[in-house]
Write a protein that holds these residues in place. Structure first.
Motif, PDB file in Angstrom:
ATOM      1  N   ILE A 236       5.501 -95.561 -19.801  1.00 27.28           N
ATOM      2  CA  ILE A 236       4.906 -94.330 -19.270  1.00 27.28           C
ATOM      3  C   ILE A 236       4.621 -94.465 -17.778  1.00 27.28           C
ATOM      4  CG2 ILE A 236       2.868 -92.843 -19.358  1.00 27.28           C
ATOM      5  CD1 ILE A 236       4.776 -92.321 -21.590  1.00 27.28           C
ATOM      6  N   ASP A 237       4.039 -95.587 -17.375  1.00 26.34           N
ATOM      7  CA  ASP A 237       3.675 -95.755 -15.957  1.00 26.34           C
ATOM      8  C   ASP A 237       4.900 -95.755 -15.055  1.00 26.34           C
ATOM      9  OD1 ASP A 237       1.019 -95.864 -16.658  1.00 26.34           O
ATOM     10  OD2 ASP A 237       0.965 -98.055 -16.755  1.00 26.34           O
ATOM     11  N   ASN A 238       6.036 -96.265 -15.542  1.00 25.41           N
ATOM     12  CA  ASN A 238       7.239 -96.306 -14.705  1.00 25.41           C
ATOM     13  C   ASN A 238       7.768 -94.916 -14.399  1.00 25.41           C
ATOM     14  OD1 ASN A 238       7.173 -99.105 -14.721  1.00 25.41           O
ATOM     15  ND2 ASN A 238       8.479 -99.259 -16.529  1.00 25.41           N
ATOM     16  N   LEU A 239       7.456 -93.930 -15.239  1.00 27.45           N
ATOM     17  CA  LEU A 239       7.975 -92.581 -15.018  1.00 27.45           C
ATOM     18  C   LEU A 239       7.414 -91.947 -13.752  1.00 27.45           C
ATOM     19  CD1 LEU A 239       7.852 -91.178 -18.668  1.00 27.45           C
ATOM     20  CD2 LEU A 239       9.810 -92.145 -17.460  1.00 27.45           C
ATOM     21  N   PHE A 240       6.237 -92.394 -13.317  1.00 25.95           N
ATOM     22  CA  PHE A 240       5.606 -91.805 -12.143  1.00 25.95           C
ATOM     23  C   PHE A 240       6.013 -92.495 -10.845  1.00 25.95           C
ATOM     24  CE2 PHE A 240       2.846 -90.635 -15.646  1.00 25.95           C
ATOM     25  CZ  PHE A 240       2.599 -89.302 -15.392  1.00 25.95           C
ATOM     26  N   GLU A 241       6.844 -93.537 -10.936  1.00 24.14           N
ATOM     27  CA  GLU A 241       7.305 -94.212  -9.740  1.00 24.14           C
ATOM     28  C   GLU A 241       8.522 -93.488  -9.179  1.00 24.14           C
ATOM     29  OE1 GLU A 241       5.770 -96.600  -8.250  1.00 24.14           O
ATOM     30  OE2 GLU A 241       4.228 -96.715  -9.815  1.00 24.14           O
TER      31      GLU A 241
ATOM     32  N   HIS B 225      -5.324 -82.793  -4.610  1.00 24.74           N
ATOM     33  CA  HIS B 225      -6.273 -81.749  -5.011  1.00 24.74           C
ATOM     34  C   HIS B 225      -7.516 -82.326  -5.688  1.00 24.74           C
ATOM     35  CE1 HIS B 225      -2.821 -79.112  -4.288  1.00 24.74           C
ATOM     36  NE2 HIS B 225      -3.679 -78.107  -4.251  1.00 24.74           N
ATOM     37  N   GLY B 226      -7.661 -83.637  -5.700  1.00 22.89           N
ATOM     38  CA  GLY B 226      -8.821 -84.257  -6.339  1.00 22.89           C
ATOM     39  C   GLY B 226      -8.711 -84.377  -7.835  1.00 22.89           C
ATOM     40  N   GLY B 227      -7.516 -84.224  -8.396  1.00 19.56           N
ATOM     41  CA  GLY B 227      -7.324 -84.311  -9.842  1.00 19.56           C
ATOM     42  C   GLY B 227      -6.483 -85.516 -10.215  1.00 19.56           C
ATOM     43  N   HIS B 228      -6.001 -85.510 -11.431  1.00 22.42           N
ATOM     44  CA  HIS B 228      -5.155 -86.602 -11.902  1.00 22.42           C
ATOM     45  C   HIS B 228      -4.277 -86.081 -13.038  1.00 22.42           C
ATOM     46  CE1 HIS B 228      -8.554 -86.739 -14.747  1.00 22.42           C
ATOM     47  NE2 HIS B 228      -7.684 -87.228 -15.609  1.00 22.42           N
ATOM     48  N   ILE B 229      -3.240 -86.839 -13.345  1.00 24.75           N
ATOM     49  CA  ILE B 229      -2.317 -86.509 -14.421  1.00 24.75           C
ATOM     50  C   ILE B 229      -2.268 -87.669 -15.389  1.00 24.75           C
ATOM     51  CG2 ILE B 229      -0.367 -87.298 -13.019  1.00 24.75           C
ATOM     52  CD1 ILE B 229       1.405 -85.356 -14.576  1.00 24.75           C
ATOM     53  N   ALA B 230      -2.222 -87.347 -16.667  1.00 27.15           N
ATOM     54  CA  ALA B 230      -2.134 -88.357 -17.716  1.00 27.15           C
ATOM     55  C   ALA B 230      -0.975 -87.986 -18.632  1.00 27.15           C
ATOM     56  CB  ALA B 230      -3.439 -88.434 -18.507  1.00 27.15           C
ATOM     57  N   ALA B 231      -0.227 -88.992 -19.054  1.00 22.98           N
ATOM     58  CA  ALA B 231       0.920 -88.786 -19.939  1.00 22.98           C
ATOM     59  C   ALA B 231       0.785 -89.707 -21.135  1.00 22.98           C
ATOM     60  CB  ALA B 231       2.230 -89.051 -19.204  1.00 22.98           C
ATOM     61  N   GLN B 232       1.220 -89.210 -22.264  1.00 23.37           N
ATOM     62  CA  GLN B 232       1.222 -90.031 -23.461  1.00 23.37           C
ATOM     63  C   GLN B 232       2.401 -89.624 -24.344  1.00 23.37           C
ATOM     64  OE1 GLN B 232      -2.504 -89.343 -25.430  1.00 23.37           O
ATOM     65  NE2 GLN B 232      -1.971 -87.278 -26.083  1.00 23.37           N
ATOM     66  N   PRO B 233       2.972 -90.577 -25.062  1.00 26.35           N
ATOM     67  CA  PRO B 233       4.102 -90.240 -25.933  1.00 26.35           C
ATOM     68  C   PRO B 233       3.667 -89.312 -27.066  1.00 26.35           C
ATOM     69  CG  PRO B 233       3.950 -92.607 -25.557  1.00 26.35           C
ATOM     70  CD  PRO B 233       2.683 -92.008 -25.055  1.00 26.35           C
TER      71      PRO B 233
END
Length: 416
Positions: free
Chosen positions: A359-364, A394-402
């Motif tokens: 999952i973390d590699n997708l944001f690279e 914008h002061g936020g964050h994104i989270a991804a999960q399978p």
């Protein structure tokens, strides 16, 4: 006979020292350690003087009370006495000398104990009062001494929002806090120059990279519009046009990624529901072509930010959800709502099974699932990197999960 010219002399040495001037007597510098030592030592000395003065007054009062006569002789003929502090000898004339002395000693002990108890109770009350005053005064003085740290902290928080124009500019004695503030200001000055140079480079690169690509695209489109061109040349032109379009997308993505790393300065009310609806409209044709159903409920969720960049978040997520989907009966769900005082953009889709450790590699940048570099026609590999960068700006964050059964669940959270 010609004389040889004299060798050039060395340039004179500079008469100034760019380093910070050192005081003549460094041990006289008003450091925080010396100031705190003087402050708390002075407070302890003043509190001790006050406490000793109060105890002295209380002890003087106790001694004065203890020195009062125990009895008065009211009849010298029959040796009759009267005593307020010793009722045992009041009005008696038949006591023996030993009994009289014992009664007097008992009364003296009782009066001495009463004076000591009175002194102890009043001393405790005085100590309690002084403790309350000392804590209040110490709290106020500690706040005054540590106020520069609060100023440094507030400036650091403002700088954390990429407001590099802020400076501490701490005045006051030349102590460790002022040295820290000056060092922090110097660091901010260098960072601001670096970010200014980066923005200037991004602006120049935007022009220098877009112009030749636009010229290439125009030339290719002109040649492709010629009906008499050979088939092989038209096929080559289409391939070059697709490559040129991919290069344009890559340049646009890199420039957007560079710009979105900075904090958004100009903010306006933006409804995530409207942003998501516009993104759905833009990917509707591509979703129909791939047989993917787009569904969901977009509830109002107004945030403060840049509408163009927020639309890029929704569009990139939807494009990835449509392109990386199953061949048949695929779907994409898009929801917006307010949860726990924050705006949420929710994008889920069917698709291939994604291991949790990838999952973390997708944001690279330039990374995809099971590949290290981009190599397909689905994009340039910057979509999720841009989404994360814009969300952070914008002061936020994104989270991804399978998602169970395949696909991903993306959740973008932004402050309201």
């Amino acid at each position: 006979m010609a004389t040889t010219p004299a060798p050039p002399q060395a340039p004179p040495k500079p008469t100034w020292d760019p380093r910070r001037p050192q005081p003549v007597l460094p041990w006289l510098r008003p450091t925080i350690r010396i100031r705190l030592t003087l402050l708390y030592g002075g407070m302890f000395l003043i509190a001790g003087i006050l406490l000793l003065s109060i105890i002295y007054l209380l002890a003087a009062q106790a001694i004065s009370t203890g020195n009062q006569p125990f009895f008065k002789i009211i009849d010298g003929t029959n040796i009759r006495v009267s005593s307020d502090n010793c009722p045992a000898i009041t009005g008696t004339n038949n006591l023996q000398i030993s009994d009289f002395n014992a009664a007097i000693a008992q009364c003296v002990d009782r009066q001495r104990q009463a004076a000591l108890d009175n002194l102890l109770s009043r001393s405790l009350l005085a100590l309690l009062g002084l403790a309350v005053i000392a804590f209040a005064f110490g709290y106020a003085m500690a706040g005054r001494v540590l106020s520069p740290l609060g100023r440094i902290t507030r400036t650091a928080r403002a700088v954390a929002g990429s407001d590099l124009s802020r400076r501490i500019e701490l005045d006051g004695p030349d102590d460790e806090l002022k040295e820290l503030a000056d060092t922090f200001d110097d660091m901010l000055e260098r960072l601001q120059r670096a970010f200014t140079a980066q923005q200037r480079f991004v602006g120049n690169a935007s022009h220098e990279l877009r112009t030749p690509l636009a010229i290439n695209r125009t030339l290719l489109e002109v040649h492709l519009s010629d009906p008499g061109a050979p088939v092989e040349l038209q096929q080559l032109g289409k391939t070059l046009l697709a490559t040129n379009e991919r290069s344009e997308q890559l340049v646009e993505g890199l420039l957007l990624l560079a710009r979105s790393d900075n904090q958004i300065v100009e903010r306006k009310p933006v409804d995530l529901a409207e942003v998501a609806s516009q993104a759905v409209d833009q990917v509707h044709a591509e979703a129909e072509a791939k047989g993917v159903t787009v569904r969901g409920v977009q509830k109002p969720a107004v945030v403060q930010g840049n509408g163009v960049l927020l639309e890029r978040i929704a569009l990139n997520l939807l494009q990835n959800a449509v392109r990386y989907n199953v061949p048949e009966d695929g779907w994409v769900e898009v929801n917006t709502e307010i949860q726990h005082g924050q705006a949420v953009l929710y994008v889920a889709n069917t698709g291939p099974v994604v291991p949790a450790y990838e999952i973390d590699n997708l944001f690279e940048p330039f990374r995809r699932l099971r590949t290290e570099r981009t190599g397909s026609d689905k994009g340039v590999g910057l979509g999720l990197s841009i989404v994360r960068s814009v969300a952070r700006a914008h002061g936020g964050h994104i989270a991804a999960q399978p998602r169970e059964g395949g696909g991903l669940v993306m959740r973008v959270t932004l402050p309201v």
